[in-house]
Design a protein around this motif. Structure first.
Motif, short mmCIF file in Angstrom:
data_model
loop_
_atom_site.label_atom_id
_atom_site.label_comp_id
_atom_site.label_asym_id
_atom_site.label_seq_id
_atom_site.Cartn_x
_atom_site.Cartn_y
_atom_site.Cartn_z
N SER A 207 0.86 -1.19 0.00
CA SER A 207 0.00 0.00 0.00
C SER A 207 0.89 1.23 0.00
O SER A 207 2.10 1.14 0.25
CB SER A 207 -0.88 0.01 1.25
N ASP A 208 0.32 2.39 -0.28
CA ASP A 208 1.11 3.62 -0.26
C ASP A 208 1.76 3.83 1.10
O ASP A 208 2.94 4.20 1.20
CB ASP A 208 0.24 4.83 -0.62
N TYR A 209 1.00 3.56 2.17
CA TYR A 209 1.56 3.72 3.52
C TYR A 209 2.74 2.78 3.74
O TYR A 209 3.79 3.17 4.24
CB TYR A 209 0.50 3.47 4.59
N ASP A 210 2.56 1.50 3.35
CA ASP A 210 3.61 0.52 3.57
C ASP A 210 4.85 0.83 2.72
O ASP A 210 5.98 0.62 3.17
CB ASP A 210 3.10 -0.89 3.24
N ARG A 211 4.65 1.32 1.52
CA ARG A 211 5.79 1.70 0.68
C ARG A 211 6.57 2.83 1.35
O ARG A 211 7.81 2.81 1.37
CB ARG A 211 5.32 2.15 -0.71
N THR A 212 5.85 3.80 1.89
CA THR A 212 6.51 4.92 2.56
C THR A 212 7.28 4.45 3.79
O THR A 212 8.43 4.86 4.02
CB THR A 212 5.47 5.99 2.96
N GLU A 213 6.67 3.57 4.57
CA GLU A 213 7.34 3.05 5.77
C GLU A 213 8.55 2.19 5.39
O GLU A 213 9.59 2.22 6.06
CB GLU A 213 6.35 2.25 6.62
N ASN A 214 8.43 1.43 4.32
CA ASN A 214 9.54 0.62 3.82
C ASN A 214 10.75 1.51 3.53
O ASN A 214 11.87 1.21 3.96
CB ASN A 214 9.09 -0.10 2.54
N ILE A 215 10.52 2.61 2.85
CA ILE A 215 11.61 3.51 2.48
C ILE A 215 12.14 4.25 3.71
O ILE A 215 13.35 4.46 3.86
CB ILE A 215 11.16 4.49 1.39
N ARG A 216 11.25 4.63 4.61
CA ARG A 216 11.71 5.32 5.84
C ARG A 216 12.67 4.43 6.62
O ARG A 216 13.74 4.88 7.06
CB ARG A 216 10.51 5.69 6.72
N ARG A 217 12.28 3.17 6.79
CA ARG A 217 13.12 2.25 7.56
C ARG A 217 14.48 2.05 6.90
O ARG A 217 15.52 2.07 7.56
CB ARG A 217 12.42 0.90 7.73
N ILE A 218 14.46 1.83 5.59
CA ILE A 218 15.74 1.56 4.93
C ILE A 218 16.61 2.81 4.91
O ILE A 218 17.84 2.72 4.95
CB ILE A 218 15.53 0.98 3.52
N GLY A 219 16.00 3.98 4.88
CA GLY A 219 16.77 5.21 4.98
C GLY A 219 17.52 5.29 6.30
O GLY A 219 18.70 5.68 6.35
N GLU A 220 16.85 4.90 7.37
CA GLU A 220 17.49 4.90 8.69
C GLU A 220 18.61 3.87 8.77
O GLU A 220 19.67 4.12 9.37
CB GLU A 220 16.46 4.64 9.79
N VAL A 221 18.40 2.70 8.16
CA VAL A 221 19.45 1.68 8.13
C VAL A 221 20.64 2.18 7.31
O VAL A 221 21.80 2.03 7.72
CB VAL A 221 18.91 0.36 7.54
N ALA A 222 20.36 2.79 6.16
CA ALA A 222 21.44 3.32 5.32
C ALA A 222 22.25 4.37 6.07
O ALA A 222 23.48 4.42 5.96
CB ALA A 222 20.86 3.91 4.04
#
Length: 199
Positions: free
Chosen positions: A77-92
């Motif tokens: 979903s749009d929400y899950d896509r956004t959260e997916n990217i937020r998390r990986i940004g923090e990991v990066a």
């Protein structure tokens, strides 16, 4: 927004600068974005391999691999896509702090999500790499038969079919993957990294 309270950021005794000096090179994230089938993972892994052989501390964060573990609770979903990217940004960001050059391969279809990740980093640390490939060619490649399934309605919210892809407006690097070979794409990226004194 964080739900945690009474937490304070703990500063490491060894800084990002210390690690860069020890490594002998800078650290950054090469954020590959583009349609499914555009060649993001292939090019990201080729860059990572060349970095490794040159003695550069590196790591690849791949979209599918992350969804097997850290983000396995997220859908598309749009929400899950956004959260997916937020998390990986923090990991990066953690990888950058550790002094590594990290390559990521995520469709990351929404500009606002990519801009939110960019804001996590200092100037010059976030390098957006747009792997630009016409959707017709991506569909012809379709190594996972995802477009075919999406066209049949078996996959919902598929980027490029029934969910939008917002191309970067000012990426640091553009790779026309229907024109360049993988080796040529790698050389273009390395030229950028040398020119900006990361390597």
């Amino acid at each position: 927004m964080s739900k945690a309270t009474n937490i304070v950021w703990h500063h490491s005794a060894i800084t990002k600068t210390d690690r860069r000096v020890q490594n002998g090179h800078g650290s950054c994230v090469l954020w590959f974005t583009g349609l499914s089938g555009s060649g993001k993972s292939t090019i990201a892994n080729a860059v990572s391999s060349e970095l490794y052989f040159q003695g550069i501390n590196e790591y690849v964060l791949d979209g599918d691999n992350i969804r097997h573990g850290l983000n396995r609770d997220l859908g598309f979903s749009d929400y899950d896509r956004t959260e997916n990217i937020r998390r990986i940004g923090e990991v990066a960001k953690l990888f950058i702090d550790s002094g590594k050059v990290v390559t990521t391969a995520f469709i990351s279809p929404f500009r606002s999500d990519r801009d939110q990740v960019r804001a996590l980093f200092e100037a010059g640390e976030f390098i957006e790499v747009f792997v630009d490939c016409p959707i017709e060619i991506c569909e012809n490649r379709d190594p996972k038969q995802l477009y075919e399934k999406a066209r049949r309605g078996e996959i919902k919210n598929f980027t490029g079919i029934d969910s939008p892809y917002e191309a970067p407006e000012r990426p640091e690097i553009i790779i026309p993957s229907n024109v360049l070979t993988v080796d040529e794409a790698v050389e273009q990226i390395f030229h950028y990294l040398r020119e900006h004194h990361i390597l």
